[in-house]
Design a protein around this motif. Structure first.
Motif, PDB file in Angstrom:
ATOM      1  N   LEU A   9       0.637  -1.249   0.028  1.00 36.14           N
ATOM      2  CA  LEU A   9      -0.122   0.057  -0.070  1.00 36.14           C
ATOM      3  C   LEU A   9       0.860   1.368   0.091  1.00 36.14           C
ATOM      4  O   LEU A   9       0.609   2.124  -0.738  1.00 36.14           O
ATOM      5  N   SER A  10       1.931   1.349   0.968  1.00 36.31           N
ATOM      6  CA  SER A  10       2.815   2.417   0.929  1.00 36.31           C
ATOM      7  C   SER A  10       3.576   2.602  -0.399  1.00 36.31           C
ATOM      8  O   SER A  10       3.838   3.791  -0.925  1.00 36.31           O
ATOM      9  N   PHE A  11       3.991   1.412  -1.045  1.00 30.54           N
ATOM     10  CA  PHE A  11       4.730   1.687  -2.440  1.00 30.54           C
ATOM     11  C   PHE A  11       3.849   1.872  -3.443  1.00 30.54           C
ATOM     12  O   PHE A  11       4.147   2.913  -4.153  1.00 30.54           O
ATOM     13  N   THR A  12       2.603   1.697  -3.407  1.00 30.48           N
ATOM     14  CA  THR A  12       1.696   1.856  -4.484  1.00 30.48           C
ATOM     15  C   THR A  12       1.424   3.582  -4.297  1.00 30.48           C
ATOM     16  O   THR A  12       1.219   4.254  -5.563  1.00 30.48           O
ATOM     17  N   ALA A  13       1.284   4.072  -3.100  1.00 29.09           N
ATOM     18  CA  ALA A  13       0.924   5.401  -2.621  1.00 29.09           C
ATOM     19  C   ALA A  13       1.999   6.390  -3.342  1.00 29.09           C
ATOM     20  O   ALA A  13       1.788   7.165  -3.837  1.00 29.09           O
ATOM     21  N   VAL A  14       3.457   5.936  -2.989  1.00 29.29           N
ATOM     22  CA  VAL A  14       4.513   6.656  -3.676  1.00 29.29           C
ATOM     23  C   VAL A  14       4.390   6.721  -5.087  1.00 29.29           C
ATOM     24  O   VAL A  14       4.683   7.732  -5.684  1.00 29.29           O
ATOM     25  N   LEU A  15       4.066   5.118  -5.809  1.00 25.08           N
ATOM     26  CA  LEU A  15       4.131   5.432  -7.205  1.00 25.08           C
ATOM     27  C   LEU A  15       3.014   6.330  -7.821  1.00 25.08           C
ATOM     28  O   LEU A  15       3.284   6.981  -8.788  1.00 25.08           O
ATOM     29  N   ALA A  16       1.683   6.244  -7.214  1.00 26.65           N
ATOM     30  CA  ALA A  16       0.606   6.958  -7.625  1.00 26.65           C
ATOM     31  C   ALA A  16       1.067   8.392  -7.625  1.00 26.65           C
ATOM     32  O   ALA A  16       0.825   9.371  -8.334  1.00 26.65           O
ATOM     33  N   LEU A  37       8.734  -0.830 -13.870  1.00 28.11           N
ATOM     34  CA  LEU A  37      10.073  -0.463 -13.908  1.00 28.11           C
ATOM     35  C   LEU A  37      10.773  -0.744 -12.505  1.00 28.11           C
ATOM     36  O   LEU A  37      11.869  -1.022 -12.541  1.00 28.11           O
ATOM     37  N   ALA A  38      10.160  -0.335 -11.482  1.00 28.44           N
ATOM     38  CA  ALA A  38      10.569  -0.685 -10.144  1.00 28.44           C
ATOM     39  C   ALA A  38      10.916  -2.087  -9.883  1.00 28.44           C
ATOM     40  O   ALA A  38      12.240  -2.478  -9.257  1.00 28.44           O
ATOM     41  N   SER A  39      10.389  -3.039 -10.522  1.00 27.60           N
ATOM     42  CA  SER A  39      10.786  -4.264 -10.406  1.00 27.60           C
ATOM     43  C   SER A  39      12.148  -4.708 -11.212  1.00 27.60           C
ATOM     44  O   SER A  39      12.982  -5.537 -10.624  1.00 27.60           O
ATOM     45  N   LEU A 310       8.716  -9.388 -10.849  1.00 30.51           N
ATOM     46  CA  LEU A 310       9.679 -10.118  -9.759  1.00 30.51           C
ATOM     47  C   LEU A 310       9.148 -11.794  -9.683  1.00 30.51           C
ATOM     48  O   LEU A 310      10.031 -12.565  -9.332  1.00 30.51           O
ATOM     49  N   LEU A 311       8.052 -12.130 -10.084  1.00 33.69           N
ATOM     50  CA  LEU A 311       7.834 -13.475  -9.986  1.00 33.69           C
ATOM     51  C   LEU A 311       7.879 -14.261 -11.347  1.00 33.69           C
ATOM     52  O   LEU A 311       7.772 -15.376 -11.589  1.00 33.69           O
ATOM     53  N   THR A 312       8.474 -13.633 -12.433  1.00 28.80           N
ATOM     54  CA  THR A 312       8.722 -14.121 -13.526  1.00 28.80           C
ATOM     55  C   THR A 312      10.104 -14.331 -13.839  1.00 28.80           C
ATOM     56  O   THR A 312      10.913 -13.434 -13.715  1.00 28.80           O
ATOM     57  N   GLN A 313      10.585 -15.607 -14.237  1.00 32.20           N
ATOM     58  CA  GLN A 313      12.025 -15.908 -14.860  1.00 32.20           C
ATOM     59  C   GLN A 313      11.872 -16.542 -16.008  1.00 32.20           C
ATOM     60  O   GLN A 313      12.354 -17.651 -16.209  1.00 32.20           O
ATOM     61  N   PRO A 314      11.611 -15.568 -17.195  1.00 38.80           N
ATOM     62  CA  PRO A 314      11.477 -16.283 -18.611  1.00 38.80           C
ATOM     63  C   PRO A 314      12.815 -16.603 -19.333  1.00 38.80           C
ATOM     64  O   PRO A 314      13.718 -15.993 -19.085  1.00 38.80           O
ATOM     65  N   SER A 315      12.521 -17.641 -20.164  1.00 38.09           N
ATOM     66  CA  SER A 315      13.725 -18.231 -21.085  1.00 38.09           C
ATOM     67  C   SER A 315      13.362 -17.150 -22.437  1.00 38.09           C
ATOM     68  O   SER A 315      12.349 -16.577 -22.648  1.00 38.09           O
TER      69      SER A 315
END
Length: 423
Positions: A9-16, A37-39, A310-315
């Motif tokens: 929530l805090s991170f979202t508020a900063v991005l917004a 971009l942050a990821s 962050l949850l993806t590690q694609p080939s």
């Protein structure tokens, strides 16, 4: 979990804030791109050893929140009810044939087109995804989520008829898409919903989920309407509608029927009678509450979507497949909208101008539903490929289609004005 949500929530508020203060893109688009971009920055910092363990910490935080539960068993009920409550129910009823045709027929058609297309693409690249898993991918990526573009449509003053069509379709095809996904998953023997491996078994599950969900939603909406009409205290009326949404969604899940469709119908029932059920001051409080909830939760949802990098590690092959499937998804969206419009377009009250198909195609953004369903797939050798494909399609629709829809909207508005002047 509370700590994880506080960080999100805090991170979202900063991005917004940064988007609104410096970039001023449409909020949902800006927050999604900022989150992505942050990821990427976090991944680079971790890879270069500048901030060791940063990616793992952030990924664990996201997994603690569980995106699938956060959306499907959390905020989806609120978003769908709030969206339905904000619509003009009488206008929706006048366009019900168009909306339901797109929400049901187009979503089913899109599921098959994307499913077979994905099966061909995966096979061509040697990824060898079974057909039933390709169909699951088609089911989860077909529902559109034009939340990010609705604000642009309103700013451009799109004709009410088009705005209602896009909003109504998105609300209903979210619910229909989830039901189709459950049917396909049941045929594949996945999850809690198991359907007989036959047409009748699949139709039975679809009928129970969809029709049962809409009937239950009508009941919930009727009870809620009767309760709020008999009192005049905005705090209590807000509480009643909130209990209807949260409690009704949980009850629908327990009954084995579609909670999303129940919430859409419940919201429309109350929207249809809100001028009688609420006094002017009370209605202002209730609508302001649900509008704020809708906007805040959408911002949080799209920030979450951006951070899911962050949850993806694609080939390399998975990225190539995803890039090809962006084209497949766009083509399937156009075909699945254009074919039903052969029956809807005409001189009658349900007829639409030719540009409507283009607007619906390019405005058919994918979002939280697709990612939450993909992340909820059982872990298997196909999981990473489907997650990567889903995520890139979602990012493309939000970043590219969401940012380039305005010229198409302006052309549509100009065409509508010229048509009105000619008449």
């Amino acid at each position: 979990m509370l700590t994880a949500f506080a960080v999100l929530l805090s991170f979202t508020a900063v991005l917004a804030y940064l988007n609104e203060r410096f970039v001023r893109l449409p909020t949902t688009v800006g927050v999604t791109l900022a989150g992505a971009l942050a990821s990427i920055v976090m991944v680079l910092l971790d890879t270069l050893g500048i901030v060791s363990g940063l990616r793992g910490w952030a990924a664990n935080l996201l997994q603690t929140l569980n995106f699938t539960n956060f959306v499907l068993n959390g905020i989806l009920s609120v978003l769908l009810f709030a969206g339905a409550l904000s619509l003009d129910a009488s206008q929706m009823m006048r366009q019900r044939a168009s909306i339901l045709t797109l929400a049901i027929l187009s979503t089913i058609l899109s599921t098959f087109l994307i499913g077979f297309g994905a099966y061909a693409v995966f096979g061509l690249l040697g990824l060898h995804i079974p057909l039933i898993w390709a169909m699951l991918f088609g089911a989860l990526i077909s529902p559109t989520d034009p939340v990010a573009v609705l604000d642009l449509l309103k700013r451009a003053r799109v004709p009410k008829k088009i705005e209602t069509l896009i909003a109504g379709e998105s609300l209903f095809n979210d619910g229909v898409g989830v039901v189709i996904y459950l049917v396909v998953a049941g045929l594949a023997g996945l999850g809690a919903h198991h359907a007989e491996p036959s047409v009748l078994g699949a139709l039975g599950l679809f009928f129970r989920e969809a029709v049962g969900g809409m009937a239950f939603g009508a009941l919930l909406g009727g009870v809620g309407y009767a309760m709020v009409k008999s009192i005049e205290q905005h705090a209590v009326e807000v509480l009643i509608t909130l209990a209807l949404v949260i409690g009704g969604y949980v009850a629908a899940a327990a009954l084995g029927i579609s909670g999303p469709l129940a919430m859409v119908v419940a919201g429309l029932v109350i929207s249809a009678g809100k001028h009688k059920a609420f006094g002017p001051e009370t209605r202002e409080h209730v609508e302001a509450f649900w509008e704020t909830m809708d906007q805040v939760l959408n911002i949080v949802l799209f920030a979450f979507i951006g951070l899911d990098v962050l949850l993806t590690q694609p080939s390399g092959l998975q990225l190539l497949a995803a890039a090809l499937l962006i084209g497949v998804a766009l083509a399937a969206r156009w075909i699945s909208v254009a074919l039903p419009f052969l029956f809807l377009r005409g001189n009658g009250p349900s007829g639409y101008a030719p540009y409507t198909v283009r607007l619906l195609t390019w405005g058919g953004l994918r979002g939280g539903i697709a990612i939450s369903l993909a992340l909820g797939l059982p872990k298997s050798e196909y999981y990473g490929t489907l997650i990567t494909s889903t995520y890139l399609i979602v990012l493309f629709t939000i970043a590219v289609q969401g940012l380039t829809i305005m010229p198409l909207v302006r052309k549509a508005v100009d065409a509508d004005k010229r048509l009105s002047e000619m008449n």
